[in-house]
Design a protein around this motif. Structure first.
Motif, mmCIF file in Angstrom:
data_model
loop_
_atom_site.group_PDB
_atom_site.id
_atom_site.type_symbol
_atom_site.label_atom_id
_atom_site.label_comp_id
_atom_site.label_asym_id
_atom_site.label_seq_id
_atom_site.Cartn_x
_atom_site.Cartn_y
_atom_site.Cartn_z
ATOM 1 N N LEU A 115 36.876 32.999 25.441
ATOM 2 C CA LEU A 115 36.769 32.155 26.748
ATOM 3 C C LEU A 115 35.221 33.030 27.632
ATOM 4 C CD1 LEU A 115 40.355 30.775 27.176
ATOM 5 C CD2 LEU A 115 38.599 29.862 26.521
ATOM 6 N N SER A 144 32.048 31.863 29.626
ATOM 7 C CA SER A 144 32.221 31.684 30.921
ATOM 8 C C SER A 144 30.595 32.303 31.445
ATOM 9 C CB SER A 144 33.291 32.220 31.478
ATOM 10 O OG SER A 144 33.157 33.286 31.743
ATOM 11 N N ILE A 166 36.588 24.213 23.224
ATOM 12 C CA ILE A 166 37.909 24.380 24.047
ATOM 13 C C ILE A 166 39.029 23.442 23.952
ATOM 14 C CG2 ILE A 166 37.424 24.397 27.130
ATOM 15 C CD1 ILE A 166 35.067 25.261 26.478
ATOM 16 N N LEU A 186 37.618 28.744 33.471
ATOM 17 C CA LEU A 186 37.498 27.129 32.818
ATOM 18 C C LEU A 186 37.251 26.641 34.063
ATOM 19 C CD1 LEU A 186 39.236 26.537 30.193
ATOM 20 C CD2 LEU A 186 37.053 27.237 29.578
ATOM 21 N N ARG A 226 34.341 25.143 35.984
ATOM 22 C CA ARG A 226 33.429 24.070 35.347
ATOM 23 C C ARG A 226 33.464 22.876 35.480
ATOM 24 N NH1 ARG A 226 28.770 26.930 33.141
ATOM 25 N NH2 ARG A 226 30.102 28.819 31.479
ATOM 26 N N VAL A 231 37.814 20.872 29.778
ATOM 27 C CA VAL A 231 38.591 21.282 30.781
ATOM 28 C C VAL A 231 39.824 20.700 31.495
ATOM 29 C CG1 VAL A 231 38.900 22.181 33.125
ATOM 30 C CG2 VAL A 231 36.541 23.078 31.695
#
Length: 1345
Positions: free
Chosen positions: A279, A283, A304, A322, A325, A337
């Motif tokens: 993750l 990112s 995801i 997350l 985003r 997300v």
């Protein structure tokens, strides 16, 4: 001791170069020598268990190097030998590592085993890599040549020579068995070198890159386990996370495999940090990469969501990576997300007993979902957020307090412009209803009663508690007074200390229990009140959604209608009070053209009215179905009955209708149930009426339902009865429904060329005699339903009687005799008034004329054709019998028969005969009906006061009967057409105008050529004062235009006006009309120029600009073909050049701005710039053209974008030039007026006279609202060098349009003033040539336009 070490190369070719102390390949064998070398190596390698691989490494290296050039058998043999050797070596290595202790490994053996390990594993991985490349190549070739997956797979296996999936799985298991050993002991540092682990890891990921291999669950599982073992034992989590991200960025199929891999590694191999590392790497990907590459973005987003499903706890710990985003531009990333947040809430934050921190996190996540569902600019994100809410509701993961707010959100989103958002909103409302936390029965009145009762109980408890609190306070005061006495007895208490303490604690506990019990009850009541309040609020929010959902039932989008139907079905099951409106509204959708919508309606009503318990018997089930249908018909209006009939027909067609329902209806008709009347409130007579209605609906598909019990129908249904409330008023409703059911016995339409003889009864049959006697006997009796019954009875007589003309004529004569008696005598008591009698008489003679027309044109003409056909068949048989004796010569008639002309001539003769009968023998003055037409004409010409309602009804009936007479004969129609349209326009009674509007439509279908000159009068009814007349006019014109029975051009703009009518029904009909018109080829495009021209016309057009825009937005949506759009753009540009009205220019520019532009559309706009360049000085027009340019830029390709930019520059320059010219002209005119010198009145007078004579059209004043031609004629400006002028202009007065400096402007102004002074001082001979030149120029401009 060997004198070398095997170093794993980064490239295969590195093994060819010599390096001191390292192994290198001495010779790469040719393809001819390789099979020999491989066979030589086989026994030696088997005996040594792979330890002597150093002696035969070059042979296998040559196989890998020349893999594509080798034949299949050599590849297969090499693979078999190598895999077998690796298995033997693994077993040997396992024995070596288990027999030797950690500190007793022989250095020589250690090096030997290490080199053998590297060489064997290196060769195995290279061989697997070669097969992978070949397999992928074969898959690509097979996918392009074969669509069958099984055949392509078989071809691939044949080309490789082995079953690659099973062999690949086997090889991975070999590698797994190697890494299960403690191979780190073979290295001196007790750490496996990174090159070795990277060699195997890269191979594993390369296997995962192949979509075919990933589809094999066994191969995928083996590879993931191997990677997990390497990551766990050799600390490769960082490199694995990087490799996972690379896979996601480059391979579209990798989302699910990588999510499963991370899940396995984190759960089975306890590599929890791997989730954070993956993750974190995701990112770090820049936002621009997500915007640029949509395929990789989609893969990452799917990963995801999948990862959140498998490991919600781990994602929750890293959710901070997350959430940023959510503010980025990529809608797919926002969707992912949101999906992750939903999985976290469902699996982690929806359990009972959450701590405050978890509850706070859950509320924050729910707020994020709420905000993006409500406020996100992208429709896909809004729908995704609603999908997450839908999943939460379906899994019962939604807090109760959030339910009303979520319902309110869904109600708002029902009006969203995106049909996807609307669809999910309705689905979410249905899910909230089906998973509501309150109860199954959501009727609001019981909830309100319960809430009221609970509040009263709470008030009682609180009052009791207050009284107890007061008593306790008084006791405390008494205790404080007794403290002094207690102090005196301290010694005694000390003596009995233990006993007194025990008694005190027991008393305190009892007091606490007594005080806590009322408090607990109060808290329970408060919780119940809060629960009921939330339930009532929940139901009330649903009531707010019903009006919008009813609108969605009439939507043009299929998903809107289907989802609304599903919602109302659920609402009815949960007994929401608002559901009835939707249930009755969705019944109209049974007429929808979309089969899916019709199926949804049938399915909904099948659930509502046919769903019964599975435990009951079939007989009880049939009774329940019959009872439900009786209640449905009884509760529906007359307008809904045709839809119910169609619904029953659809259910019959599907075979789900119980056949025994008809018998139950017959039983209810003859013997109504008193118990059913008590339960449902339907009286016995009402049960009879509804039962005969249901039987008539069933007979629509099977006439035997009625025909089998005709005697019962006559004896029960055609019986004269009075109303229960009054003995003097007769009830003809049951006979009316009986006649409707009997009409279903008429023959249905047959296929072309086939004839089905109508089933008819003799004139003396009980049905015919009972029907005629009931009509005649009830003619002079008080009844509300007699007219409807009599009209239906006349139709049944013409359908089922052998001689309907004789029967109906006899009946009509009897009625006529009653009328003559009543008109010649005083009105007796107990009978109906004369006006009511005349109204009935006019109704029945009009119906008689209409049914006679249908009978003659239908049954009589069909009978004539059938008889002629039988006669021709008999003649043909006779002709064939006499064929042997046939003479050689043929007469003319025989020649016609041979040519096939005789049949056509006979058909024409039959039609001419029928036409002659209708024209001369039905309504002409010398016929029985024609003599009565004089009554109708006199009644229609009489002036009736609006206050005399009975007289108005008589005239209304007479006018309708006259229209039915006119349908019979064209001659009769022509004679009375002026009277009909005079009443249509001048009658003060809206009922008459409404009836005649419908009649005019029928006459237009019957005699289109006769009615054609009166078309404008029918269109004029669209502007009638009465809403009812306008509704009927809209419906009639819709029917006529869509069936091509009336001309459209010049009048269809009146229908377009109805789109913005204040009455919603008229507006809905007009919109529906244009929807259907758009389906008829180019019809919509053909009428658009006429509509735009007339609605934008300053004299006859729409004055309200807002209404004009609404109409155009609605209509131009149906111009979807590119060629039509391009042609319309060109026409509008030409219209812009021709128009002189400012508002009309703006309207036309608005029409241009809402069209959809393609490349050719942009070119049309570019090529016709000169046509609309002169109107760009208007700020609104300029703003609209800027909107057009913005729209063009969005869809323009690079080669077209340059053209759009050039057009934009032209528009900006022309607008700036025109504005500058207007400003300068205004300043110059002001300067002329302020510095005008004194001159002789005679000179000025001569100048003005000369100007008026030579140039009467030109205005000398300068105005912003004047046309361009007028401005150019008075003050032609100097154009900029960048502008292209089509016509060279001779300038008399020059104004500078460039804003250079103040000195130049001042100098130009003084020059202009001096020129004007010179013109003013000169005589008429000098002025006239200048003016004449200007006038000629203006005339040329006008001619150009």
């Amino acid at each position: 001791m060997p004198s070398f070490n095997f170093v794993i190369p980064s490239n295969r070719e590195d093994l060819l170069s010599r390096t001191a102390g390292q192994y290198y390949v001495e010779e790469v064998y040719s393809t001819r020598k390789i099979p020999v070398k491989i066979q030589e190596a086989k026994p030696l390698l088997h005996r040594s268990a792979g330890l002597d691989i150093t002696q035969h490494f070059d042979a296998f290296y040559s196989v890998v190097t020349n893999f594509l050039q080798l034949d299949i058998s050599t590849k297969q043999v090499s693979w078999t030998i190598l895999t077998k050797v690796c298995e033997l070596f693994t077993n040997e290595l396992s024995k070596f590592l288990h027999t030797e202790a950690d500190d007793q490994l022989n250095e020589t053996l250690q090096t030997k085993y290490l080199n053998a390990l590297k060489m064997n594993i290196y060769l195995l991985t290279q061989m697997i890599d070669s097969y992978l490349s070949l397999s992928r190549k074969e898959d690509r070739e097979n996918s392009t040549t074969s669509k069958n997956k099984k055949s392509s797979k078989a071809k691939s296996s044949t080309a490789l020579g082995i079953d690659w999936e099973s062999e690949c799985q086997r090889s991975v298991h070999i590698l797994m068995s190697v890494f299960d050993l403690d191979i780190h002991r073979l290295w001196s540092a007790q750490l496996v070198e990174d090159e070795f682990t990277s060699l195997v890891c890269n191979l594993c990921f390369k296997i995962l890159e192949d979509p075919t291999m990933v589809k094999s669950k066994l191969v995928k599982s083996a590879v993931l386990n191997l990677l997990g073992c390497i990551i766990k034992k050799h600390n490769q989590s960082l490199s694995a996370s990087l490799k996972v991200v690379q896979m996601l960025q480059h391979f579209d199929h990798s989302a699910t495999p990588m999510a499963e891999a991370v899940h396995m590694w984190a759960s089975t191999y306890k590599c929890r940090s791997l989730v954070s590392e993956v993750l974190r790497e995701l990112s770090h990907i820049p936002e621009r990469d997500f915007i640029r590459d949509s395929s990789s973005t989609k893969t990452i987003c799917s990963f995801i969501v999948e990862l959140s499903y498998f490991l919600p706890d781990a994602v929750l710990l890293n959710i901070s990576l997350l959430l940023p985003r959510m503010d980025e531009e990529s809608y797919m990333m926002r969707n992912s997300v949101l999906g992750a947040v939903g999985e976290i809430i469902m699996q982690c934050l929806s359990k009972e007993g959450l701590d405050e921190k978890s509850k706070q996190a859950r509320d924050q996540f729910l707020d994020i979902l709420y905000d993006h569902a409500n406020l996100d600019v992208n429709a896909f994100v809004r729908s995704r957020a609603l999908h997450v809410w839908l999943n939460l509701v379906s899994e019962n993961s939604l807090p109760v307090k959030r339910c009303p707010d979520l319902v309110e959100l869904c109600v708002r989103l029902l009006l969203d412009k995106s049909n996807l958002v609307r669809k999910v909103s309705v689905q979410l409302l249905e899910a909230l209803l089906r998973n509501n936390p309150f109860r199954d029965n959501l009727t609001i009145s019981p909830l309100q009663c319960s809430l009221k009762q609970e509040k009263e109980k709470l008030e009682e408890l609180q009052s009791i508690q207050d009284e107890k609190n007061g008593e306790n306070k008084s006791k405390e005061n008494e205790e404080m007074l007794e403290e002094g006495i207690e102090e005196e007895n301290v010694e005694k208490k000390d003596e009995d200390g233990n006993e007194s303490k025990e008694e005190q604690t027991e008393n305190e506990k009892q007091d606490l229990l007594k005080t806590d019990e009322p408090n607990l009850e109060i808290e329970k009541k408060k919780e119940i009140i809060e629960y009921l309040s939330n339930a009532i609020n929940f139901v009330e929010r649903f009531n707010d959604a019903v009006p919008v959902l009813c609108q969605l039932l009439n939507s043009r989008t299929q998903s809107d209608v289907v989802e609304a139907i599903n919602f109302f079905t659920a609402a009815w099951e949960f007994q929401l009070g608002c559901a009835l409106e939707g249930i009755t509204g969705m019944l109209e959708q049974i007429w929808n053209e979309d089969q899916k919508i019709r199926d949804a309606v049938v399915s909904a009503y099948r659930k509502l009215y046919f769903k019964t318990d599975s435990n009951i018997t079939s007989k009880v089930k049939t009774v329940n179905v019959a009872d439900n249908m009786i209640k449905l018909v009884a509760g529906s209006s007359n307008a809904k009955l045709p839809a119910i009939e169609c619904l029953i027909g659809e259910i019959q067609k599907s075979g789900d209708w119980p056949s025994a329902v008809a018998q139950i209806c017959w039983d209810r008709l003859t013997n109504p149930l008193a118990s059913f009347a008590i339960v449902t409130g339907l009286s016995e007579m009402k049960q009879r009426k509804v039962s005969i209605q249901l039987l008539g609906m069933l007979a629509n598909k099977d006439a035997n339902v009625i025909k089998s019990k005709i005697k019962t129908l006559v004896s029960v249904g055609l019986k004269e009865r009075t109303l229960p409330t009054s003995e003097n008023v007769f009830d003809f409703e049951l006979p009316f429904h009986t006649c409707v059911a009997l009409s279903k016995l008429a023959a249905k339409k047959t296929e072309a060329g086939k004839y089905m003889r109508q089933f008819r009864y003799p004139d003396d049959h009980q049905l015919i005699t009972t029907l005629t006697s009931l009509v005649v006997s009830g003619f002079n009796k008080k009844s509300v339903m007699w007219v409807k019954f009599a009209l239906e009875a006349v139709g049944v007589i013409f359908q089922l009687s052998d001689n309907p003309i004789l029967v109906s004529t006899s009946m009509l004569n009897e009625i006529k005799g009653v009328v003559h008696v009543r008109l010649s005598s005083d009105e007796p008591s107990g009978e109906i008034p004369v006006n009511e009698l005349l109204m009935r008489f006019y109704s029945i003679i009009g119906q008689f004329a209409l049914k006679l027309l249908v009978f003659i044109e239908g049954d009589v003409q069909s009978e004539i054709k059938q008889n002629r056909k039988l006669q021709e068949e008999n003649e043909e048989a006779d002709k064939n019998a006499q064929k042997k004796n046939k003479s050689s010569s043929k007469d003319d008639s025989h020649l016609e028969d041979d040519m096939g002309v005789g049949g056509a001539t006979a058909d024409d003769a039959d039609q001419e005969f029928i036409k002659n009968v209708l024209e001369t023998e039905i309504v002409e003055p010398d016929t029985p009906l024609g003599s009565l037409s004089e009554w109708l004409v006199r009644c229609c010409t009489v002036v009736v006061e609006p206050s005399d309602l009975s007289a108005v009804r008589v005239q209304q009936t007479a006018s309708l009967a006259l229209a039915k007479f006119m349908l019979v004969s064209s001659k009769f129609c022509e004679r009375h057409l002026r009277l009909l349209f005079t009443m249509l326009e001048q009658s003060p009674h809206e009922g008459i105008r409404a009836n005649l509007t419908i009649a005019a439509g029928d006459l237009s279908v019957r005699f289109p050529n006769v009615l054609e000159p009166w078309t404008s009068h029918i269109y004029a009814r669209l502007n009638d004062k009465s809403v009812m007349v306008k509704v009927y006019a809209t419906k009639v014109l819709t029917n006529l235009i869509l069936n091509d029975m009336i001309k459209v051009k010049g009048h269809v703009s009146e229908m377009a006006r109805c789109i913005v009518d204040e009455n919603e029904k008229i507006s809905a009909i007009a919109k529906r009309f244009f929807q259907e018109l758009a389906k008829k080829g180019n019809s919509m495009y053909n009428v658009m120029p006429d509509i735009i021209s007339r609605l934008s016309d300053p004299e006859i057009g729409i004055k309200d600009e807002v209404d004009f825009k609404k109409i155009m937005r609605f209509l131009l949506e149906y111009i979807q073909k590119d060629k039509q759009t391009e042609s319309l753009i060109e026409k509008l540009c030409h219209r812009l050049e021709a128009t002189r009205d400012k508002q009309q220019r703006r309207d036309l520019a608005f029409c241009l701005s809402i069209l959809n532009y393609t490349e050719k559309g942009v070119k049309k706009l570019y090529d016709n710039f000169s046509l609309y360049a002169n109107v760009l000085r208007d700020e609104q027009v300029y703003f609209l053209f800027n909107n057009i340019l913005t729209k063009c830029k969005k869809c323009a390709k690079p080669d077209v974008k340059s053209q759009v930019d050039e057009l934009e520059g032209k528009i900006i320059d022309r607008h700036a030039c025109d504005v500058s010219e207007d400003e300068c002209a205004a300043k110059a005119a002001e300067a002329v007026r302020s510095r005008k010198p004194a001159r002789s009145p005679s000179v000025n007078q001569n100048v003005r006279k000369s100007a008026r004579k030579s140039r009467p059209q030109i205005k000398m004043e300068v105005s912003d609202e004047s046309s361009d031609d007028e401005t150019d004629a008075a003050n032609p400006p100097i154009r900029r060098h960048s502008m292209r002028s089509r016509v060279t202009r001779h300038q008399a007065i020059n104004f500078s349009s460039d804003d250079e400096d103040s000195d130049d402007s001042k100098e130009n102004t003084e020059t202009a003033i001096s020129n004007v002074d010179e013109i003013s001082k000169s005589g008429s001979d000098e002025v006239s040539p200048i003016i004449r030149e200007k006038t000629a120029k203006t005339n040329r401009s006008v001619l150009r336009v």
